[in-house]
Every structure is written in structure tokens, then in C-alpha cells.
Design a protein around this motif. Sequence first.
Motif, PDB file in Angstrom:
ATOM      1  N   ALA A 148     -15.476   1.507 -20.031  1.00 42.83           N
ATOM      2  CA  ALA A 148     -15.958   2.877 -19.783  1.00 42.83           C
ATOM      3  C   ALA A 148     -14.977   3.920 -20.308  1.00 42.83           C
ATOM      4  N   THR A 149     -13.699   3.646 -20.143  1.00 41.99           N
ATOM      5  CA  THR A 149     -12.712   4.634 -20.602  1.00 41.99           C
ATOM      6  C   THR A 149     -12.685   4.720 -22.129  1.00 41.99           C
ATOM      7  N   GLN A 150     -13.318   3.769 -22.795  1.00 41.39           N
ATOM      8  CA  GLN A 150     -13.484   3.864 -24.252  1.00 41.39           C
ATOM      9  C   GLN A 150     -14.778   4.601 -24.606  1.00 41.39           C
ATOM     10  N   GLY A 151     -15.497   5.089 -23.585  1.00 39.67           N
ATOM     11  CA  GLY A 151     -16.701   5.882 -23.832  1.00 39.67           C
ATOM     12  C   GLY A 151     -17.911   5.068 -24.239  1.00 39.67           C
ATOM     13  N   VAL A 152     -17.950   3.807 -23.823  1.00 36.89           N
ATOM     14  CA  VAL A 152     -19.055   2.933 -24.239  1.00 36.89           C
ATOM     15  C   VAL A 152     -19.928   2.572 -23.031  1.00 36.89           C
ATOM     16  N   ASP A 153     -21.251   2.719 -23.194  1.00 36.71           N
ATOM     17  CA  ASP A 153     -22.208   2.333 -22.154  1.00 36.71           C
ATOM     18  C   ASP A 153     -22.138   0.827 -21.890  1.00 36.71           C
ATOM     19  N   ILE A 154     -22.593   0.433 -20.704  1.00 34.58           N
ATOM     20  CA  ILE A 154     -22.503  -0.979 -20.303  1.00 34.58           C
ATOM     21  C   ILE A 154     -23.795  -1.432 -19.643  1.00 34.58           C
ATOM     22  N   VAL A 155     -24.306  -2.581 -20.085  1.00 34.63           N
ATOM     23  CA  VAL A 155     -25.321  -3.299 -19.303  1.00 34.63           C
ATOM     24  C   VAL A 155     -24.707  -4.657 -18.983  1.00 34.63           C
ATOM     25  N   SER A 156     -24.690  -4.985 -17.688  1.00 33.96           N
ATOM     26  CA  SER A 156     -23.948  -6.156 -17.239  1.00 33.96           C
ATOM     27  C   SER A 156     -24.819  -7.084 -16.412  1.00 33.96           C
ATOM     28  N   SER A 157     -24.547  -8.381 -16.510  1.00 35.48           N
ATOM     29  CA  SER A 157     -25.256  -9.371 -15.692  1.00 35.48           C
ATOM     30  C   SER A 157     -24.601  -9.559 -14.331  1.00 35.48           C
ATOM     31  N   CYS A 158     -23.535  -8.830 -14.059  1.00 35.22           N
ATOM     32  CA  CYS A 158     -22.822  -8.994 -12.777  1.00 35.22           C
ATOM     33  C   CYS A 158     -23.760  -8.671 -11.621  1.00 35.22           C
ATOM     34  N   GLU A 159     -24.075  -9.683 -10.828  1.00 34.42           N
ATOM     35  CA  GLU A 159     -25.055  -9.519  -9.748  1.00 34.42           C
ATOM     36  C   GLU A 159     -24.622  -8.433  -8.760  1.00 34.42           C
ATOM     37  N   GLU A 160     -23.356  -8.464  -8.377  1.00 39.44           N
ATOM     38  CA  GLU A 160     -22.924  -7.488  -7.367  1.00 39.44           C
ATOM     39  C   GLU A 160     -22.955  -6.057  -7.901  1.00 39.44           C
ATOM     40  N   LEU A 161     -22.886  -5.910  -9.213  1.00 39.52           N
ATOM     41  CA  LEU A 161     -22.909  -4.573  -9.814  1.00 39.52           C
ATOM     42  C   LEU A 161     -24.295  -3.932  -9.735  1.00 39.52           C
ATOM     43  N   SER A 162     -25.330  -4.755  -9.514  1.00 38.48           N
ATOM     44  CA  SER A 162     -26.695  -4.225  -9.517  1.00 38.48           C
ATOM     45  C   SER A 162     -26.904  -3.171  -8.436  1.00 38.48           C
TER      46      SER A 162
END
Lengths: 342, 342
Positions: A97-111
Motif C-alpha cells: 500500500a505504501t507503494q501506492g498499489v491497489d490490492i486484492v487478496s485471498s486472505c480470509e481474515e482480511l475479508s
Amino acid sequence: MPGKTRVVSFGVGVIGSAVVKTMVEKKSDWIDIVGAIDSDPSKTGKDLGVVAGLDKSCGVLVSNKIERTLAETKPDIVVHTTSSYLSSVEQQLIDIATQGVDIVSSCEELSYASVVDQKIANELDSIAKENGVSILGTGINPGFVMDALPIALTAPCISINSIHVARQMNAATRRIPFQKKIGAGMKPDEFKDALSSGKISGHVGLSQSISMLADSIGWKLEQIEVRTPEPVILDRKVSSDWIAVEAGMVAGTRQKALGIILGKFAITYDFAAYIGAPEEFDAVEISGNPTVSFKSNPCINGDAGTIAMLINMIPRVLEAPPGLLTMADLRLPRAANMPLSV
Amino acid sequence: MPGKTRVVSFGVGVIGSAVVKTMVEKKSDWIDIVGAIDSDPSKTGKDLGVVAGLDKSCGVLVSNKIERTLAETKPDIVVHTTSSYLSSVEQQLIDIATQGVDIVSSCEELSYASVVDQKIANELDSIAKENGVSILGTGINPGFVMDALPIALTAPCISINSIHVARQMNAATRRIPFQKKIGAGMKPDEFKDALSSGKISGHVGLSQSISMLADSIGWKLEQIEVRTPEPVILDRKVSSDWIAVEAGMVAGTRQKALGIILGKFAITYDFAAYIGAPEEFDAVEISGNPTVSFKSNPCINGDAGTIAMLINMIPRVLEAPPGLLTMADLRLPRAANMPLSV
């Protein structure tokens, strides 16, 4: 390749490799994989195509340098697939994120991170906003069948009394790490020990899905009760391609979770995954006015479904306002830029 | 009442009255009905509660003056329920939008207006943007079961070969104008004549739903073929509370619609509504990887579902950017501010 979405794959394990393979083979008309990151020394320095098990080179080397890879490849988005747990991915997400890039993640807890750790969730949300990036945790479950879909199915309801969500899958249709994760082939005592030792942890995502559902429709839950996974023990022999389960042994697991309001089970979840399950389904039953009761046959395949969600949500994440987002924050999900495969 | 959403009801017919009744009886914690508009001289000047069939006054008089009502009541949104047809509602929508008020409408053709009349759609979009308002056409169908829901169900798909969407309802469960609209009780010849004369026009919304689905997933349809409604004629007597249908008479209608790519029926729709239908369901079958096949039991009730959609989409419309919007443009639909009815 101008116009295409530039993707860096962060995590080239089972899911990450499958995502890369799908992108290369099916999505190359709109996705360009420009970089890959993995901390595993056996993978770094190798071509992504080799590591991901493709039959060709990707022209991209797997690196263990997050900052340098992102700075050099300037991706639109990182597809992140390293861990199910928020505490394990927190620093990785901050580094992206600090590099300014969007993220889509499979991390279940992040949902639905706020239900796991409000402090980490707030921190990620702040960092995302400071850096103008959007972060989403998604997949088939959590991410779709037990949260986004039930939420959408409440839309035609004037009133709701209770919501029941169930998913039952024959674990024989899933990859072997999944079959092991649910205890298939263990003796009942082994299952118990594996639970105690944390080798089996149950399905990650039930409290996230229940919270997302309740919050979306404005229900204030007094309590979320995620019950201990129970072993499913059948009185007949069942088997998958990899595991034979004798009668009396553990074929898999069943786990219930409850959302409680005024002492009542307003939301009930039932997640079952075992080898030999006679029926595979996803079900959402909303008792209310009107009744909304949908059931699938079969259940949506978890491996393909998760890969699809990670890819299909990319345009939704890219268009979204900055912050730590959930499926309920984004526009109606859909298959993105589907090629004409008719 | 500060903090509540201020609503004007435009159209106090069957649907409009039901929306008002639901808002007053179930949604008064977040909705305040501040005005009502209807052109019917038998309704204007009367209390909305009386006109809508409530057992109490609403403290709001029905007016036929659009501009004055909106100027005096300053609503956040108009719930508009006057007609199924774009050409009939165009000027009404312009009159509302130029007052700077958001709109959620039950107008079926408005749900995907571009497929009906690109010029009107463009005009409405421009006027909406000039005035900073959002306009949405929604309901149960079009609006949810045959478009928003199938679109969402494509999200877990890596690839798609074809999509089949079906809705079958026992018309006996619906209100009488609906039963008449589908020709229930007619002789087969009468049905034919009613079709020719336009007294029966088939279901309004199939081409809208198909277009919305195809466009959402990036399929370029060569053609949308909406077939003529066929009479459903049973070999047994069936009846509703209002209409008795002898064997050999028309119990209702079935209508098919097709979305064609490369000469193939990539998208097929099957809409059936007749008295005595043995099974009621909504079904979405996506042939692809993975297979996604959901079926409901029963079908979502059309009257309650439409009322719910019109109310539940209010927060989604209010938060949306200006323009003529579709269900696919908005955040994941959901039951809005659901009271604790557990």
C-alpha cells in the motif's frame, strides 16, 4: 502493453500459481502479469511460468524484494495470496500500500478485518487512504457464497426474521491440501489432537461472513459464536483420489456459527466439507417477507471460484475509492471482461 | 425529522400505495414521507393515507403539481411508480431531475433504458448529471431476479459458455391486475386478439435484463430476440381467488427471450406466469468453469419483492454518482436499515 491491467502476483503458492495460470491462459486480453513476489528461496530468481507450473515462460522472475519489484514494474494492482491470517499479511499489505498499489487478496481474515482486529483494520484503512489505494480481501468463501451472495439476496426483502446460510462440499473434488486441512483420513483421536494443537483450525471466515452480513443489513449482533469444528465420521468407506477413509474414521469436518440477537439465533451458518458428502450445495434461506430461499447444485467449486473472484474483482477494486474495503463496499460483482467462450 | 430520508411518492396506484404503506408501517425509523404526487383527479387533494388505503392519515396531501410539491417538500428522493414504459415516464423524470431530486422508479423499461431508446437514455443521463441527481429503474424483475442476481452469480466464474435464467410463478399468488395482464381466464382466441391489440403485451423487461447481463460481463450480443408470449393452456381446471380457468382456457403466459452471439443462444430467458403453476421458482444456470446453478423455492414474490427493491435501493441511489444508473452501477444491493424483526 498499454490499456491492459498490470498485475503483480504476490505469493506463488497453490492459489497464486492457479491465478497466474488462469490469467496467462484465459485473461491475457486484459491482464498483463508484470511481476511476481514470493519469499520462498526455492522460487526466487526463477521464471514465474516455471514456478507456477505453466508450460511456458512468463518473462517475469520471482523476486523476494517487495519494494523494488513494485517500483520497477509499476503495477495497477497486486493479487496477494500468501496467508489466511491478518497478522501474517499485515506487514506485506502495508509494504504494498505504501507503494501506492491497489490490492486484492485471498486472505480470509482480511475479508472483514474489523471483526478480527479492529486496530489492524483501522491501520490498514488509514494507510490505504493516505496512499490512495483500495484493499480487498475476497474469494469464494469468505467473499461470495456465505456473504456477498446472502447480502444481495436480502435486497428483495421488506422484513427478515432469520437467515440461514449453508455450504456442503464433497472434499474429494478439492485439492489435497484442502482435504488434509479438514482432517480427512484421520482417526477421531487424531482429529481431536489436531484441533488442540492448531493443526486443524476449522474454516477461516465464518465470523467475517456473519459480521459482514449483519452489518450490511443493519442488524446489531450481540454475539457471534463460532463453534468448534466437529469431525464427520461415516459408517461406510469413502475415498478421494488421494485419501481413503475407512468407516469410523474422519471424512472431514462440519462447523456451525451463529449470529445472536436478543438471545435468538438470528443468523445460522453451517459449513460442511468431507469426502463422500452425498450432496454438494450452497444454500441461503431468508425467512421474512418475502421468503427468499436459494440452493445451488452443485456447490460452487471452491478452487475455481476463489481464482475467479480474485481476478473478477480487479476492475471493482481499481474503480473503488481508497480504503480497506469489503465486498459490500464495491459495485455489484460480476465476471470481468469475459471472453466469448460460447 | 432530521436524519431521516425524505421521500416523495410519485404515483399512488397499486405499487405506489403498497410502497407508502410499507414505508409508514415498517420503515418509519428511517423514512419520512414528505409528499405525494398523482395526476388522478380522484386522488389529488386527499390525504395520502386515505388514497394509499392506510388506516391513518399521513399528514400529506396528494398533489398533481410536480414542481411545487418538490420545491415545498425538499425530498432526498422520489419513489416513482407510474408506468412500465420509458416514453410515458420521460417527462416526469425530467421534471423531477431538474428539481435536483434523486429518483428510484419501478418503470421496467427504465431499468436498462439504453436498449429501449438510446436517445431518451442519453437525454436522461445528461439531465441527471447536469442536475447532480441519480436515477435508477428497479424492481424484482427487471431489477433483481433476472439481471442483478444472475450478474452477481457470474462473479465466481473463470469462463462462461452459456447462461439460462428462468422464473416461474403461480399467478394465483399475485394481485388481480397482474393475473389479468397475463391473460388468465381468456379463451385462446381472446388471448390472440389481446396480443394483437396490445391489451396483453408480454412481460416488460426481458430485453433490458438480457442486455444488462451481457453488457456487465463484456459479451457483445449480435441480437436479442424477445419472442411473442405464448398462452399457457392446461388440461385441468385451475383457479385463483378471483379467476377460474377451465381446462382448455388460458391460465397465463410463457415468454422466452434469447441473447445471440455467433449464431448461438448464449443467453436464454424463460418467463412463465400462470394460475396453477405446479412449482414456483427463480433459476440461474451458468454453464462454465465452475458451474453455477441456483434455484429458489418458491420464486421471490413479485409484489413484495418489487416494493422491497424500491425501498432498499434508496440508500444505494442516494450515495451513487449522478447519472442514469442501472443495478449494475450501484454497490452490492441489500436490505436497507432492516429493523430487528427477529
